[in-house]
Design an enzyme around this catalytic site. Sequence first.
Site, short mmCIF file in Angstrom:
data_model
loop_
_atom_site.label_atom_id
_atom_site.label_comp_id
_atom_site.label_asym_id
_atom_site.label_seq_id
_atom_site.Cartn_x
_atom_site.Cartn_y
_atom_site.Cartn_z
N GLU A 17 38.98 -31.82 -10.82
CA GLU A 17 39.60 -32.83 -9.95
C GLU A 17 39.98 -34.08 -10.75
OE1 GLU A 17 37.87 -33.49 -6.06
OE2 GLU A 17 38.09 -35.65 -6.33
N ALA A 51 43.42 -43.97 -0.59
CA ALA A 51 43.23 -44.50 0.75
C ALA A 51 44.47 -45.29 1.16
CB ALA A 51 41.99 -45.39 0.77
N HIS A 77 45.23 -33.37 -2.73
CA HIS A 77 44.40 -33.85 -1.63
C HIS A 77 45.34 -34.59 -0.67
CE1 HIS A 77 40.38 -33.84 -4.02
NE2 HIS A 77 41.25 -33.03 -4.59
N ARG A 107 40.14 -35.91 6.32
CA ARG A 107 40.39 -37.02 7.23
C ARG A 107 40.56 -38.31 6.43
NH1 ARG A 107 35.71 -40.01 10.36
NH2 ARG A 107 35.60 -40.82 8.23
N GLY A 108 39.67 -38.51 5.42
CA GLY A 108 39.68 -39.76 4.65
C GLY A 108 38.64 -40.72 5.20
N ASP A 109 38.34 -41.74 4.40
CA ASP A 109 37.36 -42.76 4.80
C ASP A 109 38.05 -43.84 5.60
OD1 ASP A 109 34.94 -41.80 3.70
OD2 ASP A 109 35.65 -42.33 1.70
N GLN A 214 27.19 -45.81 -13.53
CA GLN A 214 28.27 -45.10 -12.84
C GLN A 214 27.68 -44.10 -11.83
OE1 GLN A 214 29.39 -41.59 -14.68
NE2 GLN A 214 31.58 -41.79 -14.37
P1 FAD Z 1 36.11 -34.65 8.81
O1 FAD Z 1 35.89 -33.22 8.50
O2 FAD Z 1 37.13 -34.99 9.83
O3 FAD Z 1 34.70 -35.26 9.21
C1 FAD Z 1 34.52 -36.67 9.35
C2 FAD Z 1 33.32 -36.94 10.27
O4 FAD Z 1 33.66 -36.61 11.63
C3 FAD Z 1 32.08 -36.09 9.96
O5 FAD Z 1 30.94 -36.88 10.24
C4 FAD Z 1 32.18 -34.92 10.94
O6 FAD Z 1 30.90 -34.37 11.25
C5 FAD Z 1 32.86 -35.54 12.14
N1 FAD Z 1 33.81 -34.62 12.80
C6 FAD Z 1 34.67 -33.78 12.18
N2 FAD Z 1 35.44 -33.15 13.10
C7 FAD Z 1 35.05 -33.59 14.32
C8 FAD Z 1 35.51 -33.32 15.64
N3 FAD Z 1 36.51 -32.47 15.89
N4 FAD Z 1 34.88 -33.99 16.66
C9 FAD Z 1 33.87 -34.86 16.41
N5 FAD Z 1 33.42 -35.16 15.16
C10 FAD Z 1 34.01 -34.54 14.13
N6 FAD Z 1 38.82 -39.25 0.26
C11 FAD Z 1 40.04 -39.79 -0.04
O7 FAD Z 1 40.37 -40.88 0.48
N7 FAD Z 1 40.91 -39.17 -0.87
C12 FAD Z 1 40.63 -37.98 -1.47
O8 FAD Z 1 41.43 -37.44 -2.22
C13 FAD Z 1 39.35 -37.37 -1.18
N8 FAD Z 1 39.01 -36.16 -1.71
C14 FAD Z 1 37.82 -35.57 -1.36
C15 FAD Z 1 37.52 -34.29 -1.88
C16 FAD Z 1 36.32 -33.67 -1.56
C17 FAD Z 1 36.03 -32.28 -2.10
C18 FAD Z 1 35.36 -34.34 -0.72
C19 FAD Z 1 34.02 -33.70 -0.43
C20 FAD Z 1 35.65 -35.60 -0.22
C21 FAD Z 1 36.89 -36.23 -0.51
N9 FAD Z 1 37.24 -37.49 0.02
C22 FAD Z 1 38.46 -38.06 -0.29
C23 FAD Z 1 36.30 -38.21 0.88
C24 FAD Z 1 36.55 -37.90 2.39
O9 FAD Z 1 37.82 -38.38 2.77
C25 FAD Z 1 35.44 -38.59 3.18
O10 FAD Z 1 34.20 -38.00 2.94
C26 FAD Z 1 35.71 -38.77 4.70
O11 FAD Z 1 34.76 -39.70 5.21
C27 FAD Z 1 35.58 -37.50 5.53
O12 FAD Z 1 36.62 -36.64 5.33
P2 FAD Z 1 36.53 -35.13 5.95
O13 FAD Z 1 37.80 -34.49 5.63
O14 FAD Z 1 35.28 -34.48 5.53
O15 FAD Z 1 36.47 -35.49 7.50
#
Ligand code: FAD
Length: 290
Positions: A17, A51, A77, A107-109, A214
């Site tokens: 990555e 973001a 991503h 989804r993103g943060d 880090q």
């Molecule tokens: P989701 O799967 O939508 O989950 C988010 C939260 O909502 C979780 O607590 C989940 O339990 C809950 N949830 C999910 N679906 C539902 C539903 N239908 N109803 C109710 N609750 C629900 N961030 C970036 O900004 N850019 C990147 O490029 C990036 N790359 C990443 C790559 C990897 C491999 C990982 C592990 C993380 C990455 N992240 C990145 C961080 C990620 O965006 C964050 O962890 C974010 O907070 C959650 O994204 P998610 O896709 O897991 O969200």
Amino acid sequence: MSLASHFATSRCAISFELFPPKTEVGLKALCDNVTRLKQFQPAFFTCTYGAGGSTQGATLDVLQKVRELTGLPVASHLTCVNSTVGELEAYLNQAKERGTDYIVALRGDPPQGTTEFQAVEGGLRYANELVELIRKQFDFGIAVAGYPEVHQEAPDAQTDLDNLKRKVDSGADIIITQLFYDNADYYRFRDNCESVGITIPIVPGLLPVTNFKQATRIASMCKAAIPSELASAMTATDDPADQFQIGVEHARAQTLDLMAQQVPGIHYYVLNKSDAAAALLDGMQTAQPA
Ligand code: FAD
């Protein structure tokens, strides 16, 4: 080659990555490091998506460069942050035109300065909705994120698993996990996934740490626990070369253990560098199908 097919052999499919560098010097270093990492015959490279859309174009630029340098598949991503469905579709069309093979659908943060994720009007609320959108209209392979130590916003592990299952049911091909330093967390997560009927590959994500400052910063951002033995070994020395060696040895031990447990692949968060990954993968059979 489809995303799932990298994981359908007995080979452990390695992936790396990257993130979009901010400067020309950073881009030059990324290119040198990608060229070096190619020797480990990764299945694909991925590039993060900033973001708030800050690095959207840059993500596709990096991937195009990586493709030119390696000829390997590339994954963008993509997050739902600050984007309407129309904007997400426009990005996906652009990714397609520029030869992107796979999407890591997220989804993103919550954007900086906010604590709770809010979908914009006409946008998406959860990653499973983005997976659905991609599956309906595009033919990308799709990876989604999984959390061995539970996502920070989830009320409990079971709810988080149920939400992960929604992403799988919406059409994800593989899960890539958040980084972790203790393989026991991954094995427990894998068993729990199996118990809710998740059968797609669950690819462990590893970050080879090269200095303790880090490591603690990233671990706190990702809510990953650093095992006390690793923390004590790293804090026992101030020498950067020693800390590098300790971090690499830890990641190498994690890698060997995961490979012995026949994980489908390993995704390395290399942070645009190659020294740690090259040191830990040196001499390992990452390429040949068995
Ligand atoms: P989701 O799967 O939508 O989950 C988010 C939260 O909502 C979780 O607590 C989940 O339990 C809950 N949830 C999910 N679906 C539902 C539903 N239908 N109803 C109710 N609750 C629900 N961030 C970036 O900004 N850019 C990147 O490029 C990036 N790359 C990443 C790559 C990897 C491999 C990982 C592990 C993380 C990455 N992240 C990145 C961080 C990620 O965006 C964050 O962890 C974010 O907070 C959650 O994204 P998610 O896709 O897991 O969200």
